[in-house]
Design a protein around this motif. Structure first.
Motif, PDB file in Angstrom:
ATOM      1  N   PHE A 106       2.581  16.094 -15.354  1.00 55.30           N
ATOM      2  CA  PHE A 106       3.088  15.193 -16.337  1.00 55.30           C
ATOM      3  C   PHE A 106       2.937  15.473 -17.709  1.00 55.30           C
ATOM      4  O   PHE A 106       3.553  14.973 -18.668  1.00 55.30           O
ATOM      5  CB  PHE A 106       2.253  13.701 -15.989  1.00 55.30           C
ATOM      6  CG  PHE A 106       2.633  12.936 -14.895  1.00 55.30           C
ATOM      7  CD1 PHE A 106       3.717  12.368 -14.671  1.00 55.30           C
ATOM      8  CD2 PHE A 106       1.638  13.186 -13.772  1.00 55.30           C
ATOM      9  CE1 PHE A 106       4.059  11.842 -13.525  1.00 55.30           C
ATOM     10  CE2 PHE A 106       1.838  12.525 -12.516  1.00 55.30           C
ATOM     11  CZ  PHE A 106       3.178  11.775 -12.464  1.00 55.30           C
ATOM     12  N   TRP A 129      12.135  13.052 -17.111  1.00 53.26           N
ATOM     13  CA  TRP A 129      12.082  13.159 -15.989  1.00 53.26           C
ATOM     14  C   TRP A 129      12.730  14.162 -15.418  1.00 53.26           C
ATOM     15  O   TRP A 129      12.537  15.154 -14.581  1.00 53.26           O
ATOM     16  CB  TRP A 129      12.104  11.778 -14.927  1.00 53.26           C
ATOM     17  CG  TRP A 129      11.053  11.039 -15.235  1.00 53.26           C
ATOM     18  CD1 TRP A 129      11.324   9.717 -15.936  1.00 53.26           C
ATOM     19  CD2 TRP A 129       9.789  10.986 -14.945  1.00 53.26           C
ATOM     20  NE1 TRP A 129      10.112   9.023 -15.896  1.00 53.26           N
ATOM     21  CE2 TRP A 129       9.266   9.803 -15.278  1.00 53.26           C
ATOM     22  CE3 TRP A 129       8.980  12.043 -14.154  1.00 53.26           C
ATOM     23  CZ2 TRP A 129       8.025   9.586 -15.088  1.00 53.26           C
ATOM     24  CZ3 TRP A 129       7.731  11.652 -13.749  1.00 53.26           C
ATOM     25  CH2 TRP A 129       6.981  10.560 -14.449  1.00 53.26           C
ATOM     26  N   ARG A 132      10.880  17.498 -16.634  1.00 53.32           N
ATOM     27  CA  ARG A 132       9.638  17.679 -15.922  1.00 53.32           C
ATOM     28  C   ARG A 132      10.420  18.330 -14.712  1.00 53.32           C
ATOM     29  O   ARG A 132       9.450  19.187 -14.036  1.00 53.32           O
ATOM     30  CB  ARG A 132       9.121  16.356 -15.698  1.00 53.32           C
ATOM     31  CG  ARG A 132       8.557  15.707 -16.847  1.00 53.32           C
ATOM     32  CD  ARG A 132       7.811  16.506 -17.840  1.00 53.32           C
ATOM     33  NE  ARG A 132       6.637  17.403 -17.232  1.00 53.32           N
ATOM     34  CZ  ARG A 132       6.106  18.510 -17.898  1.00 53.32           C
ATOM     35  NH1 ARG A 132       6.187  18.512 -19.126  1.00 53.32           N
ATOM     36  NH2 ARG A 132       5.109  18.980 -17.330  1.00 53.32           N
TER      37      ARG A 132
END
Length: 373
Positions: A106, A129, A132
Motif C-alpha cells: 500500500f 490502484w 499499485r
C-alpha cells in the motif's frame, strides 16, 4: 521487495507449521534466502532517495533495523517460550512479516528515477490502484535504467569486489563483525547452566539480558547520527567544499578501541564469572562498536560505488553471513579449550591487527577510486 517478502511470509508460515525437524531446517533456509533481499536493497533505496550528505544518517537507521534483529528475536522468543511452545514465536514473526508485506503493497514506491533522461522512467498511471497493481507485478518495479541480466549482475559484483578499497574493508568488516554472531551462541552455553559452571539463567532472564546489545545498537545509532555528521562537515570545511569519502573512516578509530576493549573485558568477565551485569555492559560495548563501524563502512562503500550500490550491499551482507555463522562452529569449543579470557582476548587482538587496513585505505583510497577497472 514485494515478491521476496511474499515468499518470506509463506516460508515463515511453513516454519510455524512444519511437522518434522529436518523439514523445518529446509524451510528455514528458504526463509533466509528470500528475507535477505530486503537487506541488500536498503543501500540502493538510500542511494536513490537521498543526497550524499544524508547517507550516513539514513544508513544508520537502516543498519539499526538490521543489527537489532539478532537480539530482538531471541529476546522476544525467550519470553514467549517461558509459557508457550516455540511455534508461537514463529506465528508472531508471521505477523511482523505480514505487516511489512502490507506496507509494501500500500505504501512503497519505486525509488529509482533517471533525473537526466526522463524518458527512461516508466509512465505512472493516474489511478492509485492501477499503479499499485502494475508496481507489484513488476511493470513499474524495474530499475529506471533497465533490467539487468544475471551475468551483468554477477559482473557488477566482481567489479566492486576487485577494487582494493572494497575488499580491504570487506576483510575488516567481516573479521570484526563475525564475533558478534559467535557471542550469541557462546553466551547460551555459559548463562543457562547452573552455578558454578554457569549463571543459571532461566528463559526470562536469558531474554532480558538481550536488552544490553539492543540498547547498544540504539546508542550506537544515536552517537553515529551526530558524530558522523560532524566529521563529514569538518572534512568539507577543511577541503573548502570538497568531500573525500576517506574522511569518514576517522570515526572507525574510536570504534576500534571500544571494540577491542569490549571483547577483552567480556572474555575476562566470562572466565572469572563476574556479575551478569558486567557481562551485559561489556557485551554492549562491543555491539556499540560493531554498530558504529558498520554504518561508517557502508557509507564509505556507497560513496565509492554509487552506481553499484546493490552489488556493494550484497557483498557486505554476504560478509556478515559468511564470517558470522562460521564462528558459531568453533567459538564455544575454543573458549572451553583455552579459556574464555584467552579466546576473546585473541579475538580482540585479531580486530586490532586488521585495523591496519583502515589507515591504508585512507592513504591510498583516493588513488584507487580514480583508477578505472
Amino acid at each position: 521487495m514485494f515478491w521476496t517478502t511474499l515468499m518470506t511470509f509463506f516460508m515463515t508460515i511453513a516454519c510455524a507449521t512444519c511437522p518434522t525437524w529436518i523439514g523445518f531446517i529446509a524451510v528455514r533456509a528458504l526463509q533466509g534466502f528470500f528475507a535477505t533481499a530486503a537487506q541488500v536493497l536498503g543501500m540502493t533505496v538510500i542511494q536513490d532517495m537521498f543526497y550524499f550528505e544524508e547517507h550516513a544518517r539514513k544508513i544508520g537507521i537502516w543498519s539499526w533495523s538490521i543489527l537489532i534483529g539478532p537480539y530482538f528475536g531471541p529476546f522476544l522468543s525467550s519470553i514467549i517460550l517461558d509459557t508457550v511452545s516455540w511455534r508461537s514465536s514463529f506465528w508472531i514473526v508471521v505477523g511482523f512479516v505480514g505487516t511489512g508485506l502490507l506496507l509494501i503493497i500500500f505504501l512503497m514506491e519505486e525509488t529509482a528515477y533517471d533525473r537526466v533522461n526522463y524518458s527512461n522512467n516508466p509512465i505512472r498511471p493516474e489511478d492509485y490502484w492501477e499503479y499499485r497493481f502494475l508496481a507489484l507485478v513488476g511493470v513499474m518495479g524495474h530499475r529506471a535504467k533497465g533490467r539487468q541480466t544475471l551475468s551483468q549482475g554477477a559482473l557488477g559484483i566482481l567489479r566492486v569486489f576487485i577494487r582494493p578499497q572494497f575488499y580491504l574493508l570487506f576483510i575488516y568488516h567481516g573479521v570484526t563483525y563475525m564475533w558478534s554472531v559467535g557471542i550469541n551462541g557462546t553466551l547460551l552455553l555459559i548463562l543457562v547452566p547452573a552455578e558454578p559452571k554457569g549463571y543459571g539463567f532461566d528463559s526470562i532472564s536469558l531474554g532480558l539480558i538481550y536488552f544490553a546489545p539492543m540498547t547498544a545498537v540504539v546508542v550506537g545509532e544515536l552517537w553515529g547520527h551526530f558524530f558522523n555528521d560532524a566529521i563529514q562537515s569538518r572534512a568539507i570545511v577543511r577541503n573548502r567544499g570538497h568531500f573525500e569519502p576517506e574522511s569518514r573512516l576517522w570515526a572507525i578509530y574510536f570504534s576500534a578501541v571500544v571494540m577491542c576493549l569490549g571483547l577483552s573485558l567480556l572474555g575476562v568477565a566470562l572466565e572469572n564469572r563476574w556479575h551478569w551485569s558486567l557481562v551485559g555492559v561489556f557485551w554492549g560495548l562491543f555491539i556499540f562498536a560493531v554498530m558504529t563501524s558498520t554504518v561508517i563502512i557502508s557509507a564509505y562503500v556507497l560513496d565509492c560505488f554509487p552506481e553499484q550500490s546493490a552489488a556493494a550491499s550484497a557483498v557486505l551482507n554476504f560478509t556478515r553471513v559468511l564470517f558470522g555463522f562460521t564462528v558459531v562452529l568453533y567459538q564455544a569449543k575454543w573458549g572451553e579449550a583455552v579459556g574464555y579470557s584467552w579466546s576473546f582476548g585473541t579475538q580482540a587482538m585479531i580486530c586490532g591487527i586488521v585495523f591496519v587496513l583502515i589507515p591504508i585505505t585512507q592513504k591510498y583510497g583516493q588513488g584507487w577510486r580514480a583508477a578505472t577497472v
